[in-house]
Scaffold this active site. Structure first.
Site, short mmCIF file in Angstrom:
data_model
loop_
_atom_site.label_atom_id
_atom_site.label_comp_id
_atom_site.label_asym_id
_atom_site.label_seq_id
_atom_site.Cartn_x
_atom_site.Cartn_y
_atom_site.Cartn_z
N ASP A 60 49.00 89.75 45.06
CA ASP A 60 49.16 88.30 45.13
C ASP A 60 47.95 87.68 44.45
O ASP A 60 46.82 88.11 44.70
CB ASP A 60 49.26 87.82 46.58
N SER A 67 48.98 74.29 53.87
CA SER A 67 50.44 74.19 53.99
C SER A 67 51.11 75.56 54.13
O SER A 67 52.28 75.63 54.52
CB SER A 67 51.03 73.45 52.78
N LEU A 69 50.21 77.81 56.32
CA LEU A 69 50.03 78.34 57.67
C LEU A 69 51.22 78.08 58.58
O LEU A 69 51.32 78.68 59.66
CB LEU A 69 48.75 77.77 58.29
N GLN A 70 52.14 77.23 58.17
CA GLN A 70 53.35 76.96 58.96
C GLN A 70 54.27 78.17 59.03
O GLN A 70 55.10 78.29 59.92
CB GLN A 70 54.07 75.74 58.34
N ARG A 71 54.09 79.13 58.10
CA ARG A 71 54.99 80.29 58.06
C ARG A 71 54.26 81.59 57.70
O ARG A 71 54.75 82.66 58.01
CB ARG A 71 56.11 80.06 57.04
N LYS A 84 44.52 85.42 49.16
CA LYS A 84 45.53 85.87 50.12
C LYS A 84 45.46 87.38 50.36
O LYS A 84 45.66 87.83 51.49
CB LYS A 84 46.94 85.48 49.64
N ASP A 128 58.55 84.51 45.39
CA ASP A 128 59.39 83.31 45.39
C ASP A 128 59.77 82.87 43.97
O ASP A 128 60.09 81.70 43.76
CB ASP A 128 58.68 82.16 46.11
N ASN A 129 59.74 83.80 43.01
CA ASN A 129 60.13 83.42 41.66
C ASN A 129 60.98 84.52 41.02
O ASN A 129 60.78 85.70 41.27
CB ASN A 129 58.90 83.09 40.79
N CYS A 193 59.99 76.16 47.65
CA CYS A 193 59.82 75.65 49.01
C CYS A 193 58.84 74.48 49.04
O CYS A 193 58.91 73.63 49.93
CB CYS A 193 59.37 76.76 49.95
#
Length: 249
Positions: A60, A67, A69-71, A84, A128-129, A193
């Protein structure tokens, strides 16, 4: 060999008739490469580390943002602004110090991807791509490595396993990623997202399922998802499975 501490740590695995000591030894010897330490990668990596997978490679090139940290539960507030892969490596060491973590803070391309894929037994794509997904599908097919690939939308997720270098039980070549998605979606047609949002716990469901498929592949447990695409609709709590096959050339 498993140490006394490892025997105690993995006791609930070792008690399982279809895992046992031999299965746990396979997990310890396995090398798994995970692409993405985000929403899917977080529960995936945590469960693989807890299960005792011996070596986890993480790719990564992003940094932790608030933003996330919500998931992305493998990171915490103190990790904001840091790499990361380094944040994930620290979390995994706290979960299980017996696991070796190889962090790779880089953006994948054909050259570095081929070298990395060759060094691992199984590859898991939680990116995510679409560019990375197609690239990893091609690299894993060329290297004859199993690829477990998952994706999430706002309220839905999908998961499959790819082994196009093998034959099915009828002697036919297993399907490729392009048998599911023949061509990449046009730029901007599928919002990320960051634009559309994503239900945080949904990534936990799908990432955990991806970890389970990895463990099954390593141990030789049950039936994998080659030729089957699992779809999950979080709003209705409904799973569906679609079968797909290699397209004739």
């Amino acid at each position: 060999m498993l140490s006394n501490e490892e025997l105690q740590r993995y006791a609930r695995h070792i008690l399982l008739r279809d895992v046992g000591g031999p299965g746990q030894q396979k997990l310890k010897a396995a090398r798994v490469l995970v692409i993405g330490a985000g929403g899917l990668g977080s529960p995936l990596l945590a469960y693989l580390a807890a299960a005792g997978v011996g070596t986890l490679g993480i790719i990564d090139d992003d940094k932790v943002s608030l933003s996330n940290l919500q998931r992305q539960i493998i990171h915490d507030s103190e990790a904001v602004g840091t790499s990361k892969v380094e944040s994930a490596a620290g979390s995994l060491k706290r979960i299980n110090p017996h696991v070796t973590v190889e962090p790779h803070a880089l953006r994948l391309d054909e050259a570095n991807g081929a070298d990395l894929v060759a060094r691992f037994d199984i590859v898991v794509d939680g990116t995510d791509n679409f560019s990375t997904r197609y690239l990893m599908a091609d690299l894993c097919e060329a290297a004859c490595k199993p690829l477990i690939t998952g994706a999430v939308g706002m309220y839905d997720g999908s998961l499959t396993t790819l082994k196009p270098y093998e034959l099915d039980d009828k002697g036919r070549p297993n399907p490729r990623y392009r048998d599911l998605f023949p061509s990449r979606p046009a730029e901007g047609t599928i919002p990320a997202c960051a634009e559309a949002g994503v239900l945080g716990a949904l990534t936990g469901v799908m990432g955990s399922m991806m970890a389970l498929e990895v463990i099954k592949e390593i141990v030789g447990l049950g039936q994998g998802l080659v030729g089957r695409l699992v779809l999950y609709d979080a709003r209705s709590a409904r799973f569906e499975t679609i079968r797909y096959r290699r397209k004739q050339s």
